[in-house]
Design a protein around this motif. Sequence first.
Motif, PDB file in Angstrom:
ATOM      1  N   GLY A  29      -2.461   2.978   8.727  1.00 51.34           N
ATOM      2  CA  GLY A  29      -1.483   1.924   8.996  1.00 51.34           C
ATOM      3  C   GLY A  29      -1.666   0.730   8.072  1.00 51.34           C
ATOM      4  N   ALA A  30      -2.915   0.357   7.842  1.00 53.64           N
ATOM      5  CA  ALA A  30      -3.190  -0.767   6.944  1.00 53.64           C
ATOM      6  C   ALA A  30      -2.761  -0.434   5.516  1.00 53.64           C
ATOM      7  CB  ALA A  30      -4.676  -1.123   6.986  1.00 53.64           C
ATOM      8  N   ALA A  32      -0.422   1.652   4.615  1.00 55.45           N
ATOM      9  CA  ALA A  32       1.048   1.627   4.587  1.00 55.45           C
ATOM     10  C   ALA A  32       1.559   0.189   4.544  1.00 55.45           C
ATOM     11  CB  ALA A  32       1.613   2.365   5.794  1.00 55.45           C
ATOM     12  N   GLY A  33       0.910  -0.684   5.280  1.00 54.25           N
ATOM     13  CA  GLY A  33       1.300  -2.097   5.268  1.00 54.25           C
ATOM     14  C   GLY A  33       1.105  -2.738   3.908  1.00 54.25           C
ATOM     15  N   ILE A  34      -0.004  -2.405   3.257  1.00 56.88           N
ATOM     16  CA  ILE A  34      -0.265  -2.939   1.914  1.00 56.88           C
ATOM     17  C   ILE A  34       0.771  -2.413   0.929  1.00 56.88           C
ATOM     18  CG2 ILE A  34      -1.910  -2.853  -0.020  1.00 56.88           C
ATOM     19  CD1 ILE A  34      -2.741  -4.775   2.195  1.00 56.88           C
ATOM     20  N   ALA A  36       3.800  -1.469   1.631  1.00 52.17           N
ATOM     21  CA  ALA A  36       5.078  -2.132   1.956  1.00 52.17           C
ATOM     22  C   ALA A  36       5.094  -3.557   1.415  1.00 52.17           C
ATOM     23  CB  ALA A  36       5.305  -2.120   3.461  1.00 52.17           C
ATOM     24  N   ALA A  37       3.977  -4.258   1.543  1.00 53.62           N
ATOM     25  CA  ALA A  37       3.903  -5.627   1.024  1.00 53.62           C
ATOM     26  C   ALA A  37       4.076  -5.629  -0.489  1.00 53.62           C
ATOM     27  CB  ALA A  37       2.572  -6.271   1.414  1.00 53.62           C
TER      28      ALA A  37
END
Length: 81
Positions: A29-30, A32-34, A36-37
């Motif tokens: 999840g982290a 994927a978040g990075i 996306a950012a």
Amino acid sequence: MNGSDPSCAAPAGEDARLALARAADLVDGAAAGIRAAGEVEWRALAAELYRAAVADAARALARDRVLLDGAVRLAYGGWAR
């Protein structure tokens, strides 16, 4: 401290596997978040570059329009003044 403190003991069997699976999910999840950012940042940069290019094109068109207006005035008003 002695080695029998239950709060320091590693989870046994299934608990350890569940904890590792949860940790893997959190890392995924982290990541994927990075990603996306980073995508948002690239899109923001692309949008900024696009806006600058559009502004440049608009200025060029405005200059061309001024030249065209002058040519039309000369054409309708005659070349000699």
